[in-house]
Design an enzyme around this catalytic site. Structure first.
Site, PDB file in Angstrom:
ATOM      1  N   TYR A 125      -2.042  -3.785   3.629  1.00  0.00           N
ATOM      2  CA  TYR A 125      -2.281  -2.694   4.584  1.00  0.00           C
ATOM      3  C   TYR A 125      -3.749  -2.348   4.598  1.00  0.00           C
ATOM      4  CZ  TYR A 125       1.307  -0.511   7.345  1.00  0.00           C
ATOM      5  OH  TYR A 125       2.180  -0.240   8.356  1.00  0.00           O
ATOM      6  N   THR A 145      -7.869 -12.977  24.784  1.00  0.00           N
ATOM      7  CA  THR A 145      -6.884 -13.381  23.790  1.00  0.00           C
ATOM      8  C   THR A 145      -7.505 -14.507  22.978  1.00  0.00           C
ATOM      9  OG1 THR A 145      -5.931 -15.029  25.267  1.00  0.00           O
ATOM     10  CG2 THR A 145      -4.885 -12.861  25.258  1.00  0.00           C
ATOM     11  N   LYS A 164      -5.421 -18.677  23.682  1.00  0.00           N
ATOM     12  CA  LYS A 164      -5.335 -19.521  24.883  1.00  0.00           C
ATOM     13  C   LYS A 164      -6.388 -20.624  24.761  1.00  0.00           C
ATOM     14  CE  LYS A 164      -3.113 -15.765  27.377  1.00  0.00           C
ATOM     15  NZ  LYS A 164      -3.166 -14.778  28.475  1.00  0.00           N
ATOM     16  N   ARG A 183      -2.430 -16.269  17.702  1.00  0.00           N
ATOM     17  CA  ARG A 183      -1.993 -15.301  18.701  1.00  0.00           C
ATOM     18  C   ARG A 183      -2.652 -13.948  18.410  1.00  0.00           C
ATOM     19  NH1 ARG A 183       1.361 -15.746  22.501  1.00  0.00           N
ATOM     20  NH2 ARG A 183       1.374 -17.951  22.045  1.00  0.00           N
ATOM     21  N   ASP A 189     -11.827  -9.301  31.734  1.00  0.00           N
ATOM     22  CA  ASP A 189     -10.715  -9.788  30.906  1.00  0.00           C
ATOM     23  C   ASP A 189     -10.767 -11.317  30.927  1.00  0.00           C
ATOM     24  OD1 ASP A 189      -8.350 -10.660  29.838  1.00  0.00           O
ATOM     25  OD2 ASP A 189      -7.061  -9.288  30.981  1.00  0.00           O
ATOM     26  N   GLU A 206      -5.392  -0.115   7.285  1.00  0.00           N
ATOM     27  CA  GLU A 206      -5.722   0.769   8.415  1.00  0.00           C
ATOM     28  C   GLU A 206      -7.167   1.234   8.298  1.00  0.00           C
ATOM     29  OE1 GLU A 206      -2.676   3.684   7.945  1.00  0.00           O
ATOM     30  OE2 GLU A 206      -1.472   2.875   9.571  1.00  0.00           O
TER      31      GLU A 206
HETATM   32  C1  LIG Z   1      -2.545 -13.572  28.698  1.00  0.00           C
HETATM   33  C2  LIG Z   1      -3.298 -12.474  29.341  1.00  0.00           C
HETATM   34  C3  LIG Z   1      -3.277 -11.174  28.822  1.00  0.00           C
HETATM   35  C4  LIG Z   1      -2.313 -10.721  27.766  1.00  0.00           C
HETATM   36  O1  LIG Z   1      -2.329 -11.376  26.569  1.00  0.00           O
HETATM   37  P1  LIG Z   1      -1.078 -11.186  25.571  1.00  0.00           P
HETATM   38  O2  LIG Z   1      -1.619 -11.677  24.278  1.00  0.00           O
HETATM   39  O3  LIG Z   1       0.035 -11.983  26.133  1.00  0.00           O
HETATM   40  O4  LIG Z   1      -0.766  -9.740  25.525  1.00  0.00           O
HETATM   41  C5  LIG Z   1      -4.100 -10.220  29.406  1.00  0.00           C
HETATM   42  N1  LIG Z   1      -4.887 -10.520  30.443  1.00  0.00           N
HETATM   43  C6  LIG Z   1      -4.910 -11.754  30.991  1.00  0.00           C
HETATM   44  C7  LIG Z   1      -5.800 -12.017  32.155  1.00  0.00           C
HETATM   45  C8  LIG Z   1      -4.104 -12.759  30.464  1.00  0.00           C
HETATM   46  O5  LIG Z   1      -4.119 -13.961  31.033  1.00  0.00           O
END
Ligand SMILES: *Cc1c(COP(=O)(O)O)cnc(C)c1O
Length: 415
Positions: free
Chosen positions: A51, A223, A226, A232, A197, A53
């Site tokens: 933990y 993220t 990807k 993840r 994003d 935090e």
């Molecule tokens: C995949 C994605 C997310 C969310 O990611 P998670 O890990 O699935 O919550 C947010 N914004 C965009 C543009 C994405 O492609």
């Protein structure tokens, strides 16, 4: 030790089967990838027991000297990778990263510009079923009808009319480069903050295959699982002036204890992404997507926007076969060992559950070492499967070819 002496076969036999599936069938989901054994090892480490935090040097529990070092390494590496002032590596996911930014920068009811979901935006960019759309006044921009690319003139018009506090850029199903310079210009003209994003394209940016939004945006979220090919999870980069607000929004605003095993794995992935090999990988993802797009075009598929300059292709299935919905295509391709996802296309007349399109991505197959020749083969396998989708022997034949192709490029051969 109190551990059970027998292996939990019910669960572990399924993990074996999933490994087999990943090793023997084609993974073309644009948001997926294969992580390195080092990333897997860190993800499965004892840091899951801790933990912690708070943030390095300011934890609520004891015993965090080592965890602090791990998280500090992750923060330092990702700042260097993208040239950012500040990094928060604690978001459990991309969605959490986005919601935390809203929590940090906005008040409920504030106006925000986001890309329309059916033009490629993400649920967290203002969908009415998501906390973003329920809490803030999201107004949508989209792509043009003519070339199906982001319409900066329309975005500027909407921004001048709505005077948003924040402009959210980035997409989940958009096959083209998103140029951050005009976004900054529009944000400055209307006095809005800019959030980029980069969930899908973080790896392409890290590898130099796409423009880096960090010098232009106030905040960049992404993220780590990807194209970046890490565990993840999510990450937020911000200009120094927003650092404190962002950190407080993640904890205690939104999350509890951070997943330090995932943060260790993020640190490993950030170092991998800084290598010359990763740069080459990022460019090969794009080259493979182009080759796959060309092959699909020759098979008679219509590609949204006419092609791709990133890691994904959005296919409008209607000209190929008016009866073949995205749902039908996804299901039949899965039976042939080709895994991808149905996806709406701009102004799709069908529901998001049925759709008229599929999204196809090259990050995973590129990690496996496949190249343009294999992309052409995959395009022809997809076309054959969809053309003769009622013929079980054709599906079996395709599955056989898929197994053979994957056997030549197994992601986890040592297992
Ligand atoms: C995949 C994605 C997310 C969310 O990611 P998670 O890990 O699935 O919550 C947010 N914004 C965009 C543009 C994405 O492609």
């Amino acid at each position: 030790m109190p551990w059970p002496s027998v292996r939990d076969d019910e669960v572990f036999s399924l993990l074996d089967k999933e490994l087999e599936r990943q090793n023997t069938t084609l993974q073309l989901i644009a948001s997926e990838n294969f992580t390195s054994p080092a990333v897997l090892e860190a993800t499965g480490s004892v840091l899951t027991n801790k933990y912690s935090e708070g943030y390095p040097g300011k934890r609520y529990y004891g015993g965090n000297v080592i965890v602090d070092e791990v998280e500090e390494i992750a923060r330092t590496r990702v700042r260097a990778l993208f040239g950012a002032d500040h990094a928060n590596v604690q978001p459990h996911s991309g969605a959490n990263a986005n919601v935390a930014v809203y929590l940090a920068l906005l008040q409920p009811g504030d106006t925000v510009l986001g890309m329309s979901l059916d033009h490629g935006g993400h649920l967290t960019h203002g969908s009415p079923v998501n906390i973003s759309g329920r809490t803030y006044n999201f107004v949508a921009y989209g792509v043009t009808k003519s070339d199906e690319r982001i319409d900066f003139d329309q975005m500027r018009e909407v921004a001048l009319r709505e005077r948003p506090k924040l402009i959210v850029a980035g997409a989940t199903a958009y096959p083209r480069i998103i140029d951050p310079a005009p976004l900054r210009a529009i944000a400055d003209e209307v006095g809005a903050m800019l959030m980029f994003d980069a969930a899908h394209i973080a790896g392409l940016i890290a590898g130099g295959a796409h423009p880096n939004p960090v010098p232009y945006a106030d905040v960049v979220t992404f993220t780590t699982h990807k194209t970046l090919r890490g565990p993840r999870g999510g990450c937020i980069l911000a200009r120094s002036e927003y650092a404190k607000a962002i950190d407080s929004a993640i904890f205690p605003g939104l999350q509890g204890g951070p997943l330090e095993h995932a943060i260790a794995a993020k640190a490993v992935a950030f170092a991998e992404a800084a290598t010359p090999e990763f740069k080459e990988y990022a460019h090969r993802i794009v080259a493979n997507a182009s080759a796959l797009a060309e092959g699909l075009g020759e098979e008679g598929f219509r590609l949204v926007s006419g092609g791709t300059d990133n890691h994904l292709i959005l296919v409008d299935l209607r000209p190929f076969d008016a009866d073949c919905t995205g749902k039908v295509a996804q299901e039949v391709l899965d039976r042939a060992g080709i895994t991808l996802n149905r996806n709406t296309i701009p102004d799709d007349p069908r529901s998001p559950f049925v759709t008229s399109g599929v999204r196809i991505g090259t990050p995973s197959v590129t990690t496996q070492g496949m190249g343009p020749a294999e992309m052409r083969q995959i395009a022809s396998l997809i076309a054959r499967t969809l053309r003769e989708r009622d013929d079980a022997s054709v599906l079996a034949g395709v599955l056989g070819e898929v197994n053979e192709l994957c056997a030549a490029f197994p992601p986890y051969p040592e297992h």
